[in-house]
Design an enzyme around this catalytic site. Structure first.
Site: not given
Ligand code: CTP
Ligand code: CA
Length: 232
Positions: A33-35
């Site tokens: 995932g990413n932030r």
């Protein structure tokens, strides 16, 4: 009109905004995932609602609350985002792609939780490219699908020794085939989760670029002003 809906330059218009990140599963309990906080997308959705639009936010996992008056559709993977965007952008006036879409995903998803081997070894995870949602929407429209006549992309760019941020962004605008590209210069630091931002809006029709410095709400206002102008 729903009760209490704002009346403004986008009354009667349908706006679809994507936001948040995507999650690409590795096994039943893990993902890449990413932030992305979803802050910019929520600011854009709110700015569109304030101008009278009927707004759908297609939301990957995000930490920012979504105000009432915005229809929210949750997605997780890039593939789900693609299918949901193609569905909801049909008949819409504007598609704003503010989601932080994964560029790669695990080539295979394990059906059971990946376990540690007794020999102390580590697995190698093979990745593959995800579909490009923005480019797919532009391509489907070019083939005749009634998809938003105004598609707005986002890009976080850094300059390098050969090209500055805006040169990279102009090339991306051409490559993607959308009408507007909102560029964040991320050379100076982190944008994810922050409220301060600096954006430059580029136009495929050759209009002069517009720059806004301030909060993500300020950036959203600048983008929506240009959307209103473009729709005429
Ligand atoms: N985007 C998309 N689908 C992808 C990757 C990106 O729809 N698989 C969209 C983003 O939502 C954004 C725009 O494309 O609106 C630009 O994203 P960006 O990451 O800057 O561009 P990429 O084409 O992925 O190029 P790169 O990350 O290699 O610079
Ligand atoms: Ca990317």
């Amino acid at each position: 009109l729903i009760d209490g809906a704002a009346v403004g330059p986008l009354t009667g218009r349908r706006v679809v905004v994507t936001g948040g990140g995507t999650r690409e599963p590795l096994d039943p309990v893990r993902y890449l995932g990413n932030r992305s906080s979803g802050k910019q997308a929520v600011a854009l959705a709110r700015a569109a609602v304030e101008r009278g639009a009927e707004v759908t936010l297609i939301a990957g996992p995000m930490s920012t609350p979504v105000p009432t008056g915005i229809r929210r559709v949750d997605v997780e993977t890039t593939q789900q985002l693609l299918e949901t965007v193609l569905e909801h952008a049909r008949g819409a006036d504007v598609l704003v792609m503010a989601a932080a879409v994964a560029d790669f995903r695990p080539r295979t998803v394990a059906t059971a939780k990946i376990k540690k081997d007794d020999d102390g070894s580590s697995p190698t995870i093979e990745l593959e490219r995800t579909p490009d949602v923005l480019a797919s929407a532009v391509a489907a429209r070019a083939e005749g699908a009634p998809i938003a006549p105004l598609i707005v992309g986002f890009a976080a760019e850094t300059g390098d020794e050969d090209h500055d941020v805006l040169e990279h962004a102009q090339a991306k605008l051409k490559r993607k085939g959308c009408e507007m590209l909102v560029v964040n210069d991320v050379s100076a630091g982190q944008v994810f989760g922050r409220d301060e931002t600096a954006v430059t809006v580029l136009f495929a029709d050759g209009s002069e670029p517009v720059t806004a410095v301030g909060t993500k709400d300020d950036a959203a206002r600048t983008v929506l002003e240009r959307v209103v102008t473009h729709l005429g």
